[in-house]
Design an enzyme around this catalytic site. Structure first.
Site, short mmCIF file in Angstrom:
data_model
loop_
_atom_site.label_atom_id
_atom_site.label_comp_id
_atom_site.label_asym_id
_atom_site.label_seq_id
_atom_site.Cartn_x
_atom_site.Cartn_y
_atom_site.Cartn_z
N PRO A 11 4.94 131.37 -10.68
CA PRO A 11 6.37 131.03 -10.92
C PRO A 11 7.02 129.76 -11.28
O PRO A 11 6.04 128.56 -11.11
CB PRO A 11 6.74 131.13 -9.44
CG PRO A 11 5.61 130.81 -8.91
CD PRO A 11 4.22 131.57 -9.47
N ASN A 12 8.12 129.63 -12.02
CA ASN A 12 8.65 128.38 -12.41
C ASN A 12 7.86 127.80 -13.77
O ASN A 12 8.56 126.81 -14.10
CB ASN A 12 8.65 127.31 -11.40
CG ASN A 12 9.59 127.81 -10.27
OD1 ASN A 12 10.64 128.27 -10.44
ND2 ASN A 12 9.05 127.79 -8.95
N ARG A 19 11.50 121.47 -16.34
CA ARG A 19 11.31 121.43 -15.00
C ARG A 19 10.79 119.88 -14.80
O ARG A 19 9.67 119.88 -15.28
CB ARG A 19 10.51 122.36 -14.70
CG ARG A 19 9.90 122.47 -13.25
CD ARG A 19 8.99 123.28 -13.04
NE ARG A 19 8.33 123.52 -11.82
CZ ARG A 19 7.41 123.59 -11.22
NH1 ARG A 19 6.27 124.31 -12.11
NH2 ARG A 19 6.97 123.92 -10.10
N TYR A 24 5.65 117.26 -14.90
CA TYR A 24 5.04 118.34 -15.64
C TYR A 24 4.95 117.96 -17.10
O TYR A 24 4.35 118.81 -17.68
CB TYR A 24 5.47 119.57 -15.44
CG TYR A 24 5.45 120.16 -13.89
CD1 TYR A 24 4.13 120.20 -13.42
CD2 TYR A 24 6.42 120.21 -13.15
CE1 TYR A 24 3.91 120.75 -11.95
CE2 TYR A 24 6.22 120.49 -11.96
CZ TYR A 24 5.21 120.82 -11.27
OH TYR A 24 4.82 121.10 -10.19
N ASN A 75 -2.80 129.66 -13.63
CA ASN A 75 -1.78 128.53 -12.92
C ASN A 75 -1.24 129.33 -12.04
O ASN A 75 -0.11 129.79 -12.47
CB ASN A 75 -1.11 127.48 -13.82
CG ASN A 75 -0.54 126.79 -13.35
OD1 ASN A 75 -0.43 126.70 -11.88
ND2 ASN A 75 0.06 125.78 -13.98
N ALA A 78 3.24 127.81 -7.11
CA ALA A 78 3.31 127.42 -5.72
C ALA A 78 2.70 128.48 -4.93
O ALA A 78 2.32 128.44 -3.88
CB ALA A 78 4.71 127.44 -5.34
N HIS A 81 -0.42 127.81 -2.71
CA HIS A 81 -0.69 127.40 -1.45
C HIS A 81 -0.14 128.44 -0.32
O HIS A 81 -0.15 127.90 0.62
CB HIS A 81 0.34 126.05 -1.59
CG HIS A 81 0.35 125.39 -2.65
ND1 HIS A 81 -0.93 124.52 -2.87
CD2 HIS A 81 1.10 124.91 -3.79
CE1 HIS A 81 -0.71 123.96 -4.27
NE2 HIS A 81 0.51 123.99 -4.53
N ASP A 88 -7.31 137.50 -2.53
CA ASP A 88 -8.00 138.87 -2.38
C ASP A 88 -8.16 139.55 -3.67
O ASP A 88 -9.37 140.17 -3.93
CB ASP A 88 -7.28 139.66 -1.56
CG ASP A 88 -7.57 139.22 0.25
OD1 ASP A 88 -8.34 138.35 0.39
OD2 ASP A 88 -6.72 139.83 1.11
N GLU A 99 -9.14 128.19 -11.82
CA GLU A 99 -7.59 127.63 -11.14
C GLU A 99 -7.29 126.46 -11.67
O GLU A 99 -8.16 125.47 -11.77
CB GLU A 99 -7.86 127.45 -9.76
CG GLU A 99 -6.56 126.91 -9.14
CD GLU A 99 -6.85 126.79 -7.73
OE1 GLU A 99 -7.61 127.17 -7.10
OE2 GLU A 99 -6.02 125.96 -7.05
N HIS A 101 -3.98 123.52 -12.58
CA HIS A 101 -2.77 122.90 -12.37
C HIS A 101 -2.64 121.79 -13.36
O HIS A 101 -3.47 120.81 -13.52
CB HIS A 101 -2.85 122.42 -10.80
CG HIS A 101 -3.33 123.24 -9.89
ND1 HIS A 101 -2.10 124.45 -9.63
CD2 HIS A 101 -4.19 123.76 -9.26
CE1 HIS A 101 -2.61 125.19 -8.70
NE2 HIS A 101 -3.76 124.74 -8.18
N ILE A 102 -1.37 121.59 -13.87
CA ILE A 102 -1.13 120.64 -14.63
C ILE A 102 -0.93 119.35 -14.02
O ILE A 102 -1.61 118.13 -14.57
CB ILE A 102 0.42 120.76 -15.34
CG1 ILE A 102 0.29 122.28 -15.91
CG2 ILE A 102 0.98 119.80 -16.23
CD1 ILE A 102 1.93 122.91 -16.17
N SER A 103 -0.28 119.19 -13.05
CA SER A 103 -0.22 117.90 -12.12
C SER A 103 -1.36 117.77 -11.18
O SER A 103 -2.40 118.90 -11.06
CB SER A 103 0.88 117.92 -11.30
OG SER A 103 0.82 119.16 -10.23
N ARG A 108 0.07 114.63 -4.58
CA ARG A 108 1.39 114.99 -4.26
C ARG A 108 1.67 115.15 -2.79
O ARG A 108 0.69 114.90 -1.87
CB ARG A 108 1.71 115.96 -5.20
CG ARG A 108 1.59 115.75 -6.70
CD ARG A 108 1.96 117.08 -7.84
NE ARG A 108 3.44 117.13 -7.51
CZ ARG A 108 4.14 118.34 -8.06
NH1 ARG A 108 3.26 119.08 -8.72
NH2 ARG A 108 5.38 118.57 -7.85
#
Ligand code: DQA
Length: 153
Positions: A11-12, A19, A24, A75, A78, A81, A88, A99, A101-103, A108
């Site tokens: 998402p996003n 954004r 990002y 990626n 959210a 988390h 699963d 997995e 993540h850009i940041s 954070r």
């Protein structure tokens, strides 16, 4: 063994470039897709690059990868988390999963420090900006090549 790998975005991430650019960066998701496909072709991998804002669609794509892909870079945004369903799904498919993540999520808010995906993933990459997609594909290519060499010997 298929040489297709899925690069899945949650998402996003469709708003990448617009954004929170301080977090990002200004690279768009279309730019990231081009970079990922170029990295894939250097590594001998066909990159199937996708984005959705819906958790269940990510679950469906992970299941689809079981039949058609050699591995996944994800990626999860959210959902990282919050999503036991993603945990699963990754456990259910016997595929290497990176997995991404850009940041740097650990630098954070504390709610980003826990991941439901990490315990099910082969490895985790975060904090390298969108270049992380290239790094994750290199790591995945290495895992896939090692598995192929082991299974053919
Ligand atoms: C993200 C980090 C997540 O915490 C956040 O919810 C995102 C993007 C990253 O790429 O840095 O949507 O996965």
């Amino acid at each position: 063994m298929p040489n297709t790998v899925f690069v899945l975005n949650g998402p996003n991430l469709n708003l990448l470039g617009l954004r929170e650019p301080a977090v990002y960066g200004s690279t768009t998701l279309a730019d990231v897709e081009r970079q990922a496909k170029a990295a894939g072709s250097r590594l001998g991998l066909e990159v199937d690059f996708r984005q959705t804002n819906h958790e269940g669609v990510l679950v469906d794509w992970i299941h689809e990868a079981r039949e058609t892909a050699a591995g996944i870079v994800i990626n999860p945004g959210a959902y990282t988390h919050t999503s036991i369903a993603l945990h699963d799904a990754i456990k259910a498919v016997a595929l290497p999963v990176i997995e991404l993540h850009i940041s740097n999520v650990f630098a954070r808010e504390s709610f980003r420090h826990h991941s439901y995906v990490s315990p099910a993933a082969s490895g985790v990459m975060c904090g390298f900006g969108t270049y992380g997609y290239t790094l994750a594909l290199e790591a995945l290519a290495n895992i896939v090549a090692t598995r192929n060499a082991t299974s053919s010997s």
